[in-house]
Scaffold this motif. Sequence first.
Motif, PDB file in Angstrom:
ATOM      1  N   GLN A  86       0.821  -1.205   0.000  1.00  0.00           N
ATOM      2  CA  GLN A  86       0.000   0.000   0.000  1.00  0.00           C
ATOM      3  C   GLN A  86       0.861   1.263   0.000  1.00  0.00           C
ATOM      4  N   GLN A  87       1.982   1.246   0.727  1.00  0.00           N
ATOM      5  CA  GLN A  87       2.877   2.410   0.751  1.00  0.00           C
ATOM      6  C   GLN A  87       3.465   2.696  -0.632  1.00  0.00           C
ATOM      7  N   ASN A  88       3.634   1.664  -1.433  1.00  0.00           N
ATOM      8  CA  ASN A  88       4.226   1.833  -2.759  1.00  0.00           C
ATOM      9  C   ASN A  88       3.179   1.935  -3.866  1.00  0.00           C
ATOM     10  N   GLY A  89       1.918   2.130  -3.507  1.00  0.00           N
ATOM     11  CA  GLY A  89       0.885   2.409  -4.495  1.00  0.00           C
ATOM     12  C   GLY A  89       0.260   1.189  -5.146  1.00  0.00           C
ATOM     13  N   LEU A  90       0.424   0.015  -4.592  1.00  0.00           N
ATOM     14  CA  LEU A  90      -0.185  -1.193  -5.146  1.00  0.00           C
ATOM     15  C   LEU A  90      -1.467  -1.518  -4.383  1.00  0.00           C
ATOM     16  N   THR A  91      -2.402  -2.136  -5.074  1.00  0.00           N
ATOM     17  CA  THR A  91      -3.643  -2.573  -4.454  1.00  0.00           C
ATOM     18  C   THR A  91      -3.520  -4.057  -4.131  1.00  0.00           C
ATOM     19  N   VAL A  92      -3.803  -4.401  -2.886  1.00  0.00           N
ATOM     20  CA  VAL A  92      -3.699  -5.799  -2.451  1.00  0.00           C
ATOM     21  C   VAL A  92      -5.037  -6.483  -2.694  1.00  0.00           C
ATOM     22  N   GLY A  93      -5.026  -7.522  -3.545  1.00  0.00           N
ATOM     23  CA  GLY A  93      -6.231  -8.300  -3.810  1.00  0.00           C
ATOM     24  C   GLY A  93      -6.401  -9.388  -2.765  1.00  0.00           C
ATOM     25  N   ASN A 153      19.386 -25.823   6.851  1.00  0.00           N
ATOM     26  CA  ASN A 153      19.075 -25.525   8.248  1.00  0.00           C
ATOM     27  C   ASN A 153      18.122 -24.344   8.368  1.00  0.00           C
ATOM     28  N   LEU A 154      17.309 -24.141   7.344  1.00  0.00           N
ATOM     29  CA  LEU A 154      16.406 -23.000   7.329  1.00  0.00           C
ATOM     30  C   LEU A 154      14.961 -23.434   7.139  1.00  0.00           C
ATOM     31  N   GLU A 155      14.068 -22.669   7.738  1.00  0.00           N
ATOM     32  CA  GLU A 155      12.640 -22.775   7.451  1.00  0.00           C
ATOM     33  C   GLU A 155      12.309 -21.605   6.547  1.00  0.00           C
ATOM     34  N   ILE A 156      11.581 -21.870   5.481  1.00  0.00           N
ATOM     35  CA  ILE A 156      11.208 -20.823   4.542  1.00  0.00           C
ATOM     36  C   ILE A 156       9.700 -20.633   4.650  1.00  0.00           C
ATOM     37  N   LEU A 157       9.321 -19.493   5.216  1.00  0.00           N
ATOM     38  CA  LEU A 157       7.910 -19.156   5.349  1.00  0.00           C
ATOM     39  C   LEU A 157       7.483 -18.450   4.068  1.00  0.00           C
ATOM     40  N   LEU A 158       6.435 -18.949   3.439  1.00  0.00           N
ATOM     41  CA  LEU A 158       5.993 -18.424   2.143  1.00  0.00           C
ATOM     42  C   LEU A 158       4.640 -17.733   2.285  1.00  0.00           C
ATOM     43  N   LEU A 159       4.536 -16.574   1.646  1.00  0.00           N
ATOM     44  CA  LEU A 159       3.278 -15.842   1.596  1.00  0.00           C
ATOM     45  C   LEU A 159       2.997 -15.466   0.152  1.00  0.00           C
ATOM     46  N   ASN A 160       1.753 -15.667  -0.282  1.00  0.00           N
ATOM     47  CA  ASN A 160       1.372 -15.366  -1.650  1.00  0.00           C
ATOM     48  C   ASN A 160       0.499 -14.122  -1.657  1.00  0.00           C
ATOM     49  N   LEU A 161       0.822 -13.175  -2.549  1.00  0.00           N
ATOM     50  CA  LEU A 161       0.058 -11.935  -2.677  1.00  0.00           C
ATOM     51  C   LEU A 161      -0.460 -11.799  -4.095  1.00  0.00           C
ATOM     52  N   SER A 162      -1.658 -11.298  -4.222  1.00  0.00           N
ATOM     53  CA  SER A 162      -2.189 -10.884  -5.521  1.00  0.00           C
ATOM     54  C   SER A 162      -2.302  -9.372  -5.452  1.00  0.00           C
ATOM     55  N   LEU A 163      -1.619  -8.693  -6.364  1.00  0.00           N
ATOM     56  CA  LEU A 163      -1.551  -7.239  -6.343  1.00  0.00           C
ATOM     57  C   LEU A 163      -1.964  -6.681  -7.692  1.00  0.00           C
ATOM     58  N   GLN A 164      -2.312  -5.402  -7.689  1.00  0.00           N
ATOM     59  CA  GLN A 164      -2.556  -4.678  -8.933  1.00  0.00           C
ATOM     60  C   GLN A 164      -1.889  -3.324  -8.815  1.00  0.00           C
ATOM     61  N   GLY A 165      -1.296  -2.886  -9.958  1.00  0.00           N
ATOM     62  CA  GLY A 165      -0.654  -1.582  -9.961  1.00  0.00           C
ATOM     63  C   GLY A 165       0.210  -1.416 -11.188  1.00  0.00           C
ATOM     64  N   GLY A 166       0.907  -0.297 -11.232  1.00  0.00           N
ATOM     65  CA  GLY A 166       1.757   0.024 -12.362  1.00  0.00           C
ATOM     66  C   GLY A 166       3.163  -0.539 -12.207  1.00  0.00           C
ATOM     67  N   VAL A 167       3.934  -0.410 -13.269  1.00  0.00           N
ATOM     68  CA  VAL A 167       5.305  -0.930 -13.284  1.00  0.00           C
ATOM     69  C   VAL A 167       6.178  -0.181 -12.275  1.00  0.00           C
ATOM     70  N   ALA A 168       6.063   1.133 -12.200  1.00  0.00           N
ATOM     71  CA  ALA A 168       6.873   1.929 -11.274  1.00  0.00           C
ATOM     72  C   ALA A 168       6.578   1.540  -9.829  1.00  0.00           C
ATOM     73  N   GLU A 169       5.300   1.354  -9.512  1.00  0.00           N
ATOM     74  CA  GLU A 169       4.916   0.955  -8.155  1.00  0.00           C
ATOM     75  C   GLU A 169       5.471  -0.431  -7.820  1.00  0.00           C
ATOM     76  N   LEU A 170       5.421  -1.329  -8.792  1.00  0.00           N
ATOM     77  CA  LEU A 170       5.971  -2.678  -8.592  1.00  0.00           C
ATOM     78  C   LEU A 170       7.472  -2.611  -8.325  1.00  0.00           C
ATOM     79  N   GLN A 171       8.192  -1.776  -9.079  1.00  0.00           N
ATOM     80  CA  GLN A 171       9.632  -1.652  -8.871  1.00  0.00           C
ATOM     81  C   GLN A 171       9.944  -1.148  -7.465  1.00  0.00           C
ATOM     82  N   LYS A 172       9.180  -0.162  -6.999  1.00  0.00           N
ATOM     83  CA  LYS A 172       9.399   0.360  -5.631  1.00  0.00           C
ATOM     84  C   LYS A 172       9.102  -0.720  -4.586  1.00  0.00           C
ATOM     85  N   PHE A 173       8.044  -1.476  -4.801  1.00  0.00           N
ATOM     86  CA  PHE A 173       7.669  -2.544  -3.874  1.00  0.00           C
ATOM     87  C   PHE A 173       8.766  -3.607  -3.805  1.00  0.00           C
ATOM     88  N   LEU A 174       9.254  -4.048  -4.967  1.00  0.00           N
ATOM     89  CA  LEU A 174      10.303  -5.075  -5.001  1.00  0.00           C
ATOM     90  C   LEU A 174      11.585  -4.572  -4.343  1.00  0.00           C
TER      91      LEU A 174
END
Length: 191
Positions: free
Chosen positions: A101-108, A120-141
């Motif tokens: 939300q801070q980077n302008g994406l909408t969380v579905g 020796n690691l546990e990998i916790l996985l979370l799946n997100l469905s988002l909508q937004g522009g390319v610039a917002e995606l770059q900031k989020f990543l």
Amino acid sequence: MTPLLHQHRAWLAPLLTLIVVLLLLIAIFIPLAAKQNQYNTIIQKSQPRIERVQGLLAAAPQLENQLNAARVTAQAQLYPNTGDENRLNTELQTRLRSLAQQNGLTVGSLRALPTRKELNLEILLLNLSLQGGVAELQKFLDALQHPTEAAPALRIDNLILRRATMAPSAPQNLTIDITVAALRPASNQTA
């Protein structure tokens, strides 16, 4: 000839004894000299190894400092293993929703996936469905990759992008399906 032997018997017996002793010494020292040469060859071949070990011993404090620095860096990449996976999943979901939300994406949608274990690691996985522009995606990543004092960096496990609208005049909006991974020490490891 016998009288000649009797005449020189006084010095012939010690001479023969000396010759026998010299032959015995030669018979002993020739194999010893060969063994000594073999040992010298082994020592010469081992010299580079010995110097490497001495170098490692001399560099041990510096290597220890580098190892400690690497451990600190690794710890900055890991969430602590508090044992409460549900609480950590909730914190991660809140963090991801806030970052999106801070980077302008909408969380579905946002959901936790089953935890994986690797090494020796546990990998916790979370799946997100988002909508937004390319610039917002770059900031989020970019925000995902930078750890903070309170939260280690997150990793991208899977990323699928689809264009939301195909009209050429419409702004490029994306539908984003992303799986984010958080790392923590496995349950049998101590933090």
